[in-house]
Motif scaffolding. Structure first.
Motif: not given
Length: 113
Positions: A26-37, A84-99
């Motif tokens: 899940a963490a690798h998928a979020v990293v790839q999504a961030a790279k793709d974005a 900052y709002e975008a940072a919070l959105e990405w942090a939520a994705k990372i939080a979900a992946a890393c639990r």
């Protein structure tokens, strides 16, 4: 755009060992999504088996760290984002992946970097 540090300490990840492969995927998928974005700058986990070393201005190296930073470990991501709002959105994705919850900090703007 501003660079944001999104991080967590190792102790925050209370995941059963059997679930670690799923967390890694899940963490690798979020990293790839961030790279793709196009927002990924760099990131990774601190290798806690390698002790920190202080290097003085004269080049002298000695084992240890600043007392207030002795607990730097865990995982870190640096993303370059439009808000900052975008940072919070990405942090939520990372939080979900890393639990585990993620801390968000903004880097100061430096035109030379």
């Amino acid at each position: 755009m501003t660079k944001y540090l999104i991080s967590f300490p190792s102790a925050a990840m209370e995941v059963p060992e059997a679930e670690l492969p799923a967390v890694a995927d899940a963490a690798h998928a979020v990293v790839q999504a961030a790279k793709d974005a196009g927002v990924w700058v760099f990131g990774g986990g601190i290798n806690e088996s390698v002790p920190p070393v202080m290097v003085d201005a004269d080049g002298t190296a000695r084992e240890g760290t600043y007392p207030q930073t002795s607990q730097i470990e865990g995982g870190y991501s640096v993303l370059e984002l439009p808000s900052y709002e975008a940072a919070l959105e990405w942090a939520a994705k990372i939080a979900a992946a890393c639990r585990c919850a993620q801390e968000v900090r903004a880097f100061q703007y430096d035109p030379a970097s």
